[in-house]
Design an enzyme around this catalytic site. Structure first.
Site, mmCIF file in Angstrom:
data_model
loop_
_atom_site.group_PDB
_atom_site.id
_atom_site.type_symbol
_atom_site.label_atom_id
_atom_site.label_comp_id
_atom_site.label_asym_id
_atom_site.label_seq_id
_atom_site.Cartn_x
_atom_site.Cartn_y
_atom_site.Cartn_z
ATOM 1 C CB SER A 6 -0.938 0.006 1.218
ATOM 2 O OG SER A 6 -0.207 -0.113 2.428
ATOM 3 C CD GLU A 8 1.419 8.765 4.707
ATOM 4 O OE1 GLU A 8 0.989 8.112 5.677
ATOM 5 O OE2 GLU A 8 2.328 9.629 4.798
ATOM 6 C CG ASP A 100 1.847 15.679 13.915
ATOM 7 O OD1 ASP A 100 1.960 14.792 14.787
ATOM 8 O OD2 ASP A 100 2.274 15.561 12.753
ATOM 9 C CG PHE A 209 10.674 13.295 9.505
ATOM 10 C CD1 PHE A 209 9.768 14.267 9.879
ATOM 11 C CD2 PHE A 209 10.229 11.992 9.332
ATOM 12 C CE1 PHE A 209 8.434 13.962 10.093
ATOM 13 C CE2 PHE A 209 8.895 11.665 9.527
ATOM 14 C CZ PHE A 209 7.999 12.654 9.922
ATOM 15 C CG HIS A 257 1.361 2.097 4.461
ATOM 16 N ND1 HIS A 257 0.303 2.138 3.579
ATOM 17 C CD2 HIS A 257 1.482 3.357 4.968
ATOM 18 C CE1 HIS A 257 -0.207 3.368 3.551
ATOM 19 N NE2 HIS A 257 0.498 4.118 4.375
#
Length: 283
Positions: A6, A8, A100, A209, A257
């Site tokens: 999958s 994102e 967030d 990050f 994913h």
């Protein structure tokens, strides 16, 4: 056997970004993912854009789409109204997240009339009876969590509330995910836990990050990128990501994913190496 996959995506906020999103979906659609998810921006700032991207991807490419939905800066009624709009448009998969903090805020503060946590959001969505509900989870402790045990316990609450699967934050070493998976199994969590995979597009950016997310950066990985010419970083990224995925699959992981960042080439190349078949007329 090749894993199920999958992807994102995130919604575009400019014309150039829009072209990049559609090019990304067009390139990855032939891999026939189980589903694609579309994020919110920080603080829910891309709510309308997310809705447009979700519905367009579903209609134009025939893909199953899961829409991100958060608790940030909205009442319970407003949040459920967004969910109803998705269901009315034929989108019945939701990735339910706390979200967030809005830009400029140090931490998440619930709206006075909103959902206080992802558990509350999952409960409300499950009560609707219209949705397949996915949630997030953290193989390394969430920045606001005491430890991994607390994260496992919170995931158990989300599953008990109605979540049917969880998608993990990205990680750098397979053992990180496998230890977390084992801890979840020991806690009685039966819902599938899908590892989140981040092909490394920009190593320095990923390190920054990871630091913000509280994730440890392995010294050996930093050394590999430091010892490799910049021109060869893409090939190194594909190699490392493929090795990571192969180890997970060998340990019984059936779903992966990919966090594409709307830059599809690395994800596509890794999927090809994993033996994921492409369908020529998918788009």
């Amino acid at each position: 056997m090749a894993p199920r996959i999958s992807f994102e995506f995130f919604p575009p906020q400019s014309l150039d970004a829009s072209f990049r999103l559609w090019d990304t979906v067009r390139l990855l659609a032939p891999l026939r993912p189980e589903f694609c998810s579309v994020t919110y921006g920080a603080g829910g700032t891309t709510r309308k854009l997310t809705h447009e991207a979700v519905t367009t991807i579903g209609k134009q490419f025939g893909l199953t789409v899961a829409a991100h939905l958060t608790c940030v800066d909205a009442t319970k009624a407003e949040t459920l109204e967004i969910a109803h709009a998705y269901a009315d448009a034929g989108v019945t998969q939701i990735v339910a997240l706390r979200g967030d903090a809005p830009k400029g805020a140090d931490r998440f503060t619930p709206h006075a009339e909103g959902f206080a946590s992802s558990v509350e959001l999952v409960e409300a969505l499950a009560a609707e009876g219209r949705f397949t509900i996915r949630v997030g989870c953290y193989p390394e402790p969430h920045p606001e969590s005491a430890d991994t045990a607390a994260d496992v316990a919170f995931l158990a609450r989300k599953v008990q509330a109605g979540a049917t699967s969880a998608i993990s934050q990205f990680f750098f070493e397979p053992e990180t995910f496998l230890r977390f998976r084992d801890a979840c199994a020991a806690a009685g969590i039966a819902a599938p836990i899908i590892p989140g995979i981040l092909p490394i597009e920009n190593w320095n950016g990923v390190k920054k990050f990871a630091a913000r997310c509280g994730q440890a950066v392995p010294d050996w990985l930093d050394a590999r990128f430091a010892a490799t010419d910049a021109a060869d970083h893409e090939a190194l990224s594909v190699e490392l990501c493929t090795d990571l995925c192969r180890t997970l699959v060998a340990e019984g992981v059936e779903d992966l994913h990919f966090y594409t960042l709307n830059r599809p080439t690395l994800s596509r190349d890794v999927c090809r190496r994993l033996g994921v078949a492409e369908v020529a007329d998918a788009a």
